[in-house]
Motif scaffolding. Structure first.
Motif, PDB file in Angstrom:
ATOM      1  N   HIS A   1     -21.602  -7.208 -15.272  1.00 24.35           N
ATOM      2  CA  HIS A   1     -20.810  -6.625 -16.353  1.00 24.35           C
ATOM      3  C   HIS A   1     -21.703  -5.806 -17.283  1.00 24.35           C
ATOM      4  CE1 HIS A   1     -17.003  -6.410 -18.448  1.00 24.35           C
ATOM      5  NE2 HIS A   1     -17.631  -6.607 -19.611  1.00 24.35           N
ATOM      6  N   VAL A   2     -21.084  -4.858 -17.932  1.00 24.38           N
ATOM      7  CA  VAL A   2     -21.840  -3.997 -18.840  1.00 24.38           C
ATOM      8  C   VAL A   2     -22.487  -4.836 -19.942  1.00 24.38           C
ATOM      9  CG1 VAL A   2     -19.839  -3.479 -20.305  1.00 24.38           C
ATOM     10  CG2 VAL A   2     -21.722  -1.848 -20.170  1.00 24.38           C
TER      11      VAL A   2
ATOM     12  N   GLY B   1     -27.343  -6.945 -19.042  1.00 25.29           N
ATOM     13  CA  GLY B   1     -28.794  -6.835 -18.933  1.00 25.29           C
ATOM     14  C   GLY B   1     -29.329  -6.294 -17.616  1.00 25.29           C
ATOM     15  N   LYS B   2     -28.546  -5.545 -16.895  1.00 25.72           N
ATOM     16  CA  LYS B   2     -28.989  -5.014 -15.592  1.00 25.72           C
ATOM     17  C   LYS B   2     -30.192  -4.092 -15.752  1.00 25.72           C
ATOM     18  CE  LYS B   2     -24.895  -3.210 -14.815  1.00 25.72           C
ATOM     19  NZ  LYS B   2     -24.075  -3.767 -15.913  1.00 25.72           N
TER      20      LYS B   2
ATOM     21  N   SER C   1     -34.809 -14.150 -18.237  1.00 27.36           N
ATOM     22  CA  SER C   1     -34.676 -13.396 -19.474  1.00 27.36           C
ATOM     23  C   SER C   1     -35.408 -12.066 -19.298  1.00 27.36           C
ATOM     24  CB  SER C   1     -35.274 -14.158 -20.660  1.00 27.36           C
ATOM     25  OG  SER C   1     -35.432 -13.252 -21.746  1.00 27.36           O
ATOM     26  N   ALA C   2     -34.666 -11.013 -19.408  1.00 25.06           N
ATOM     27  CA  ALA C   2     -35.269  -9.692 -19.253  1.00 25.06           C
ATOM     28  C   ALA C   2     -36.177  -9.389 -20.432  1.00 25.06           C
ATOM     29  CB  ALA C   2     -34.177  -8.625 -19.145  1.00 25.06           C
ATOM     30  N   VAL C   3     -35.915 -10.062 -21.538  1.00 28.26           N
ATOM     31  CA  VAL C   3     -36.714  -9.795 -22.733  1.00 28.26           C
ATOM     32  C   VAL C   3     -38.056 -10.515 -22.662  1.00 28.26           C
ATOM     33  CG1 VAL C   3     -36.815 -10.128 -25.241  1.00 28.26           C
ATOM     34  CG2 VAL C   3     -34.739  -9.240 -24.165  1.00 28.26           C
TER      35      VAL C   3
HETATM   36  P1  GDP Z   1     -26.601  -3.269 -18.769  1.00 32.19           P
HETATM   37  O1  GDP Z   1     -25.509  -2.540 -19.407  1.00 32.19           O
HETATM   38  O2  GDP Z   1     -26.112  -4.385 -17.899  1.00 32.19           O
HETATM   39  O3  GDP Z   1     -27.591  -2.429 -18.052  1.00 32.19           O
HETATM   40  O4  GDP Z   1     -27.390  -4.028 -19.911  1.00 32.19           O
HETATM   41  P2  GDP Z   1     -28.694  -3.566 -20.670  1.00 32.19           P
HETATM   42  O5  GDP Z   1     -29.839  -3.803 -19.788  1.00 32.19           O
HETATM   43  O6  GDP Z   1     -28.489  -2.220 -21.240  1.00 32.19           O
HETATM   44  O7  GDP Z   1     -28.718  -4.648 -21.818  1.00 32.19           O
HETATM   45  C1  GDP Z   1     -27.789  -4.663 -22.853  1.00 32.19           C
HETATM   46  C2  GDP Z   1     -28.368  -5.320 -24.063  1.00 32.19           C
HETATM   47  O8  GDP Z   1     -28.734  -6.647 -23.823  1.00 32.19           O
HETATM   48  C3  GDP Z   1     -29.620  -4.622 -24.555  1.00 32.19           C
HETATM   49  O9  GDP Z   1     -29.573  -4.520 -25.937  1.00 32.19           O
HETATM   50  C4  GDP Z   1     -30.737  -5.531 -24.172  1.00 32.19           C
HETATM   51  O10 GDP Z   1     -31.812  -5.505 -25.068  1.00 32.19           O
HETATM   52  C5  GDP Z   1     -30.084  -6.877 -24.182  1.00 32.19           C
HETATM   53  N1  GDP Z   1     -30.684  -7.790 -23.244  1.00 32.19           N
HETATM   54  C6  GDP Z   1     -30.815  -7.604 -21.930  1.00 32.19           C
HETATM   55  N2  GDP Z   1     -31.390  -8.652 -21.341  1.00 32.19           N
HETATM   56  C7  GDP Z   1     -31.670  -9.549 -22.330  1.00 32.19           C
HETATM   57  C8  GDP Z   1     -32.268 -10.836 -22.339  1.00 32.19           C
HETATM   58  O11 GDP Z   1     -32.671 -11.412 -21.331  1.00 32.19           O
HETATM   59  N3  GDP Z   1     -32.351 -11.472 -23.550  1.00 32.19           N
HETATM   60  C9  GDP Z   1     -31.885 -10.877 -24.679  1.00 32.19           C
HETATM   61  N4  GDP Z   1     -32.000 -11.546 -25.809  1.00 32.19           N
HETATM   62  N5  GDP Z   1     -31.319  -9.661 -24.687  1.00 32.19           N
HETATM   63  C10 GDP Z   1     -31.213  -9.006 -23.531  1.00 32.19           C
END
Ligand code: GDP
Length: 842
Positions: free
Chosen positions: A349-350, A353-354, A485-487
């Motif tokens: 889903h959007v 965190g992809k 956790s991507a972070v």
């Molecule tokens: P996408 O739309 O699935 O590609 O998601 P994004 O990668 O753009 O992530 C959306 C938001 O979630 C961003 O603001 C990221 O910083 C945040 N985010 C992604 N992964 C993590 C994570 O593992 N931990 C936290 N705290 N935030 C995350």
């Protein structure tokens, strides 16, 4: 005529008595006419009157009782003169008509062979009739000499009917005119000669030598009797035909049986060409089969086969893709196979965190150890895990890319990583991703992301997934799940190892020693470098200098760069490379094949280009529910009908899915690929297209982009508002019992711009008709955010102050619903009519 028996023949046979004199007529014509010595009693009847001719005939019969034969001769002379005028006119008309006949005949030349058969018979018959007639004529001449003048007048049929005697005489005297009434009976040479002789005798009698000095065949044929005449050309053609026939015996031009190469679709004109038949005949045959097509339309191979057989030729079915045969389909022996890295797509889903995950994986694993490498976005990259396994990630997350690739025939992805945010839950796109992965039969690994967050609840994600038949390992299922956790980067090595493990289970192999085959991940036109495509090599090794065809394009590998921007000379299986040297920009999902020569590459590319054009043209007749069912039944392997369901509320969606899954017999089973709540979107259409499924909208509508996408891709969207209708339709189709169907035709859409309260009427919608027309008598539905909230009829349809029957697109109008008041600005009114049509699965 029996009363004339025994009388001495006079008239024509006595023509030798005539003298010739030039006469001037009032209209300025001068004629040479037959005259005799002048006598005192001269009674000249008005020339050209019918009664004169009749009287003349009668008078001829009474000739014996008229003492003075001069009157008779004079009359005959005048009649002759008049007859020639009439004849000239008639001949001119006749020649005109003949010319037209010629044209008609040319058109009918295709039937010439058959007709010649008929003609031959007719000729024989005509000759016999001719003989009989001539005999009768001679006899008549002998027996009724007095009738000669009447004959010489060549009475037109209209002239003669009034007098039975004249009719008879005319009939006997005008054999040519009899024949001419038939549709083009070509006389044989004999007949022409006979006519020639008969004509000579007659024309001599009628003083015709002054007319042309030379006896022509056409005169001979018709006897110049004012009957129908033929053009010289027609006559000559016929004689030529007969001569040829006589020379070659009765054998017709032998039919050449051809081997007709038949691709999957063929233009009617091309089919005719390959059979060496006339296109018009082919069109005619098709019409006889009930297919109304023109020369420039394409027909399918099955129909074409019937036509080819009908024309007596042999069918040689060729695959449409014969031209592609040069693409070597190497069978890889087990010994040649070597393990290859898996190819991974990240879906979810959007905002789950992809992108963050992809970036993190890349940074953590690519740059380290690869000194100096500048990461480049080329659509895919490779990483090495701590355990030493190499993994290829597709850089374009999301299922849009995934399905569009799949729809284009590129099966690129080996493993799907489903990202679900632990602080969120399973969301609509999560479900879509699950269904896409299932439809493509690609194994999944669940990455529960954002576990660093305080509110993260990974177990909720796990239980949520259960509802969608994803049972993770922690829930004793077989789907691997990793908390990441991507972070913080937490859990990433574990995720990569899980992928490597999954890859091992899949035993992914490829033979690197063969001409390369790959799929386009991304492609664009680069201002400086020309068309550039990122190709993921799937089999073999792509080398610099290789000639290849990719989709509708072709090229020669000028240079290759890897995901770190390094120039490389060759790329093996699962390696993504950026390729330069294309002649055009391919599309993502296009398959690349290395071929031997440039000519082959160009030919295949051109063929594909044409085929794609044909396909686009045929998209109107694309997949419909009925066709899919028919196909499912015809093809034993496709005993499954895939569908995509979108509904207004979760409850009805689930009810439909349950009902659908219950349907099924030995032949067809319904498989719901995906179901969801809300408007039908482009993503639904993409999934439907990739699996060849129709989309069922239950009280929901496709949004505009989805509608146009469905139109383009030929995906059928069916709207229902009663579950039983849907179930009945599918059931009936599955069991082959299709009755009459009530089909709804959308005739228009209107947008509500304003809502007015009108006393006595209630809420009236001020609308703009945006598509089609609004009709007072039609059914209406009220749509809010593409969901049907009311269905009924109109109480009123007003244009300005007047009640009207119809309002056209682009015009404003007022509408009020019968027994329904909850209308709002921004709602859409759908106007539809129902039509009952007979269906068939065949
Ligand atoms: P996408 O739309 O699935 O590609 O998601 P994004 O990668 O753009 O992530 C959306 C938001 O979630 C961003 O603001 C990221 O910083 C945040 N985010 C992604 N992964 C993590 C994570 O593992 N931990 C936290 N705290 N935030 C995350």
């Amino acid at each position: 005529m029996s009363d004339t028996d025994g009388k001495k023949p006079l008239g024509l046979s006595g023509g030798a008595l005539s003298g010739r004199v030039n006469q001037s007529f009032s209209r300025g014509r001068s004629k040479s006419v037959v005259v005799e010595t002048k006598r005192k009693r001269v009674v000249v009847p008005k020339p050209g009157t019918q009664s004169a001719a009749a009287q003349n005939a009668e008078g001829g019969k009474r000739e014996k009782s008229v003492p003075d034969a001069e009157l008779e001769r004079r009359l005959r002379a005048l009649q002759n003169a008049k007859a020639r005028e009439v004849e000239d006119e008639q001949r001119r008309q006749q020649e005109e008509k003949d010319r037209e006949d010629e044209r008609a005949r040319r058109r009918a030349e295709a039937e010439a062979k058959e007709r010649e058969e008929r003609e031959r018979e007719e000729n024989l018959r005509a000759k016999e009739e001719e003989e009989t007639r001539r005999r009768a004529e001679d006899e008549a001449r002998r027996k009724a000499p007095a009738a000669a003048p009447a004959r010489a007048t060549a009475p037109s049929p209209k002239d003669v009917v009034s007098d039975p005697a004249a009719v008879e005489a005319a009939a006997a005297a005008t054999p040519g005119s009899r024949g001419a009434n038939k549709p083009l009976p070509p006389p044989t040479r004999r007949k022409a000669e006979d006519d020639d002789r008969a004509g000579r005798a007659r024309t001599a009698e009628r003083d015709s030598e002054r007319r042309s000095g030379k006896l022509t065949v056409s005169q001979a044929l018709t006897g110049g009797e004012g009957g129908r005449q033929r053009s010289m050309a027609a006559m000559k053609r016929k004689q030529e035909r007969q001569r040829q026939k006589a020379m070659g015996g009765m054998v017709d031009r032998e039919k050449v049986v051809r081997d007709v190469q038949l691709p999957e679709t063929i233009l009617v004109s091309e089919l005719a060409n390959r059979m060496a038949e006339r296109a018009a005949d082919v069109v005619k045959s098709l019409m006889k089969m009930g297919m109304m097509v023109t020369q420039n339309q394409a027909i399918d191979a099955d129909t074409a086969e019937l036509i080819i057989e009908e024309f007596g030729h042999r069918v040689q079915r060729v695959s449409d893709a014969d031209v592609e045969d040069v693409i070597v389909s190497v069978t890889d022996h087990a010994g040649d196979l070597q393990p290859r890295p898996p190819v991974i797509t990240i879906m979810g889903h959007v905002d789950h965190g992809k992108t963050s995950l992809l970036d993190r994986i890349r940074k953590a694993n690519v740059v380290s150890g690869e000194a100096g490498g500048i990461t480049q976005h080329i659509g895919a990259y490779q990483v090495t895990t701590e355990g030493g396994a190499v993994l290829t990630f597709l850089d374009t997350p999301g299922h849009a890319a995934f399905t569009s690739m799949r729809a284009r025939g590129a099966h690129v992805t080996d493993i799907v990583v489903l990202v679900v945010a632990a602080d969120d839950a399973v969301m609509p796109q999560t479900i879509e991703a699950i269904n896409h992965a299932k439809a493509a039969k690609v194994p999944m690994i669940v990455a529960i992301n954002k576990v660093d967050k305080y509110e993260a609840n990974p177990d909720k994600v796990r239980t949520d997934l259960l509802q969608h038949e994803v049972v993770v390992e922690k829930m004793s299922g077989d789907v691997q799940d990793v908390e990441v956790s991507a972070v913080t980067g937490q859990g990433l090595p574990e995720l990569l190892e899980a992928i490597a493990l999954q890859a091992e289970i899949l035993e992914l192999n490829a033979n690197p020693d063969r001409p390369a085959e790959g799929a386009v991940i991304e492609a664009q036109l680069d201002v400086g470098r020309g068309p550039v495509a990122t190709v993921l090599v799937q089999k073999g090794t792509l080398k610099q200098g290789d000639i290849f065809v990719v989709g509708e394009q072709w090229g020669k590998v000028r240079a290759m760069e890897n995901d770190r921007g390094e120039r490389i000379k060759e790329a093996g299986p699962s390696v993504p490379v950026e390729v330069l040297g294309l002649n055009g920009t391919p599309e993502a999902g296009d398959v690349l094949n290395v071929v031997a020569t440039e000519a082959q590459a160009r030919e295949i590319a051109e063929y594909r280009h044409q085929a794609a054009k044909d396909k686009r043209a045929a998209v109107g007749a694309a997949t419909t529910l009925d066709q899919l069912l028919a196909k499912a039944k015809a093809d034993k392997n496709v005993a499954e009908l895939p569908i995509v369901v979108k509904a207004d509320v979760q409850g009805s969606a689930e009810a439909i899915v349950q009902a659908m899954e219950k349907i099924g017999n030995d032949e067809v089973r319904v498989r719901v690929l995906h179901y969801g709540v809300g408007a039908i979107t482009e993503s639904d259409i993409g999934l439907a297209e990739a699996s060849g499924a129709p989309v069922i909208g239950f009280n929901v509508r496709a949004n505009a982009p989805a509608r146009s996408s469905a139109n383009q891709k030929g995906v059928e969207i069916r709207y229902y508002s009663v579950i039983y209708d849907l179930v009945d339709d599918v059931k009936a189709a599955a069991s082959g019992l299709l009755g009459a169907e009530i089909r709804e035709n959308f005739i228009g859409y209107a947008q509500i711009r304003e809502v007015f309260k009108v006393s006595g009427v209630g809420n009236v919608a001020g609308c703009l008709v945006t598509e089609g027309i609004a009709r007072r008598s039609a059914g209406v539905r009220l749509l809010r955010d593409d969901v049907v909230i009311h269905e009924g009829t109109l109480k009123t349809l007003k244009r300005f102050k007047d009640e009207v029957k119809e309002v056209q697109s682009g015009q404003e109008c007022g509408m009020a619903f019968e027994n329904y008041e909850d209308i709002r600005k921004g709602d859409v009114i759908e106007i539809f009519e129902r039509e009952e049509i007979e269906r068939s699965l065949s």
